[in-house]
Design a protein around this motif. Structure first.
Motif, PDB file in Angstrom:
ATOM      1  N   GLY A 294       0.782  -1.227   0.000  1.00 33.33           N
ATOM      2  CA  GLY A 294       0.000   0.000   0.000  1.00 33.33           C
ATOM      3  C   GLY A 294       0.811   1.273   0.000  1.00 33.33           C
ATOM      4  N   LEU A 295       1.949   1.301  -0.701  1.00 36.46           N
ATOM      5  CA  LEU A 295       2.745   2.528  -0.836  1.00 36.46           C
ATOM      6  C   LEU A 295       2.163   3.309  -2.019  1.00 36.46           C
ATOM      7  N   VAL A 296       1.381   4.336  -1.700  1.00 39.52           N
ATOM      8  CA  VAL A 296       0.623   5.058  -2.727  1.00 39.52           C
ATOM      9  C   VAL A 296       0.692   6.568  -2.489  1.00 39.52           C
ATOM     10  N   ILE A 297       0.303   7.300  -3.529  1.00 39.01           N
ATOM     11  CA  ILE A 297       0.122   8.745  -3.400  1.00 39.01           C
ATOM     12  C   ILE A 297      -1.322   8.947  -2.932  1.00 39.01           C
ATOM     13  N   PRO A 298      -1.537   9.509  -1.738  1.00 36.30           N
ATOM     14  CA  PRO A 298      -2.888   9.553  -1.179  1.00 36.30           C
ATOM     15  C   PRO A 298      -3.908  10.336  -2.012  1.00 36.30           C
ATOM     16  N   THR A 299      -3.467  11.395  -2.698  1.00 39.85           N
ATOM     17  CA  THR A 299      -4.429  12.172  -3.493  1.00 39.85           C
ATOM     18  C   THR A 299      -4.906  11.389  -4.718  1.00 39.85           C
ATOM     19  N   ARG A 300      -4.114  10.424  -5.180  1.00 40.81           N
ATOM     20  CA  ARG A 300      -4.500   9.562  -6.303  1.00 40.81           C
ATOM     21  C   ARG A 300      -5.208   8.300  -5.818  1.00 40.81           C
ATOM     22  N   GLY A 301      -4.752   7.807  -4.662  1.00 40.36           N
ATOM     23  CA  GLY A 301      -5.279   6.550  -4.133  1.00 40.36           C
ATOM     24  C   GLY A 301      -4.618   5.322  -4.725  1.00 40.36           C
ATOM     25  N   ASP A 302      -3.557   5.529  -5.516  1.00 41.38           N
ATOM     26  CA  ASP A 302      -2.846   4.393  -6.089  1.00 41.38           C
ATOM     27  C   ASP A 302      -1.384   4.749  -6.321  1.00 41.38           C
ATOM     28  N   ASN A 303      -0.663   3.804  -6.930  1.00 41.12           N
ATOM     29  CA  ASN A 303       0.738   3.987  -7.279  1.00 41.12           C
ATOM     30  C   ASN A 303       0.836   4.080  -8.799  1.00 41.12           C
ATOM     31  N   PRO A 304       1.362   5.183  -9.332  1.00 44.86           N
ATOM     32  CA  PRO A 304       1.467   5.325 -10.788  1.00 44.86           C
ATOM     33  C   PRO A 304       2.761   4.761 -11.386  1.00 44.86           C
ATOM     34  N   LEU A 305       3.635   4.193 -10.557  1.00 41.57           N
ATOM     35  CA  LEU A 305       4.951   3.756 -11.017  1.00 41.57           C
ATOM     36  C   LEU A 305       4.973   2.258 -11.328  1.00 41.57           C
ATOM     37  N   ALA A 306       5.767   1.869 -12.319  1.00 40.92           N
ATOM     38  CA  ALA A 306       5.844   0.464 -12.717  1.00 40.92           C
ATOM     39  C   ALA A 306       6.895  -0.327 -11.940  1.00 40.92           C
ATOM     40  N   THR A 307       7.964   0.350 -11.488  1.00 38.49           N
ATOM     41  CA  THR A 307       9.041  -0.371 -10.802  1.00 38.49           C
ATOM     42  C   THR A 307       9.513   0.400  -9.572  1.00 38.49           C
ATOM     43  N   LEU A 308      10.194  -0.347  -8.712  1.00 42.04           N
ATOM     44  CA  LEU A 308      10.725   0.200  -7.467  1.00 42.04           C
ATOM     45  C   LEU A 308      12.092  -0.429  -7.223  1.00 42.04           C
ATOM     46  N   SER A 309      13.037   0.373  -6.760  1.00 38.20           N
ATOM     47  CA  SER A 309      14.372  -0.103  -6.385  1.00 38.20           C
ATOM     48  C   SER A 309      14.622   0.304  -4.938  1.00 38.20           C
ATOM     49  N   ALA A 310      15.682  -0.235  -4.371  1.00 38.08           N
ATOM     50  CA  ALA A 310      16.090   0.165  -3.027  1.00 38.08           C
ATOM     51  C   ALA A 310      17.543   0.607  -3.066  1.00 38.08           C
TER      52      ALA A 310
END
Length: 158
Positions: free
Chosen positions: A85-101
């Motif tokens: 559930g890592l999301v942008i609250p104003t959108r209510g979702d995640n617009p990104l396709a990938t994540l790195s650390a």
């Protein structure tokens, strides 16, 4: 009725103590007997617009919230990151396709992982190995959008 001598009681206690120590040591080792010591086990928080740059990375251009997230880094470089559930609250979702650390040691030694899929509901799992410096003091994990090494959208801490 026989009384137990102090020496016998001491030896019995020592045997029990050593057995318990050996059991706990083997439980914290891998199949080869190598300790799996964690050097970081921490919750993850989404970045906010007021967050400062961290280790040369700037926070993303939108606030991020997270339902649940943890990072675990072992002394041998094994890294496990789970986010839900890592999301942008104003959108209510995640617009990104990938994540790195990015793993930071000693305030300057940065190691970035390869990108992993990042669902629209904000879920991702990173299970990888990073090469750590010989000493990794004050480790931190930052999450990078789309493999962008200059930006973070979440970090370990509270």
């Amino acid at each position: 009725m026989h009384a137990i001598s102090r020496t016998a009681a001491f030896l019995a206690g020592a045997v029990i103590g050593v057995s318990a120590l050996a059991a706990s040591t083997s439980a914290s080792a891998d199949a080869g007997g190598v300790p799996r010591s964690d050097i970081l086990r921490a919750p993850i928080q989404g970045s906010q617009l007021a967050d400062p740059p961290l280790f040369g990375l700037v926070r993303g251009g939108a606030p991020w919230v997270i339902s649940e997230g943890t990072a675990r880094l072992r002394a041998n470089g094994d890294l496990s990151v789970e986010v839900e559930g890592l999301v942008i609250p104003t959108r209510g979702d995640n617009p990104l396709a990938t994540l790195s650390a990015t793993v930071v040691c000693n305030g300057r030694d940065l190691r970035m992982t390869s990108p992993v899929p990042f669902s629209t509901s904000g879920d991702a799992v990173i299970d990888t190995h990073v090469t750590l410096p010989e000493r990794c003091l004050a480790p931190v994990v930052l999450l990078n959008p789309l493999g962008n090494a200059g930006t973070y959208i979440a970090a370990t801490g509270r």
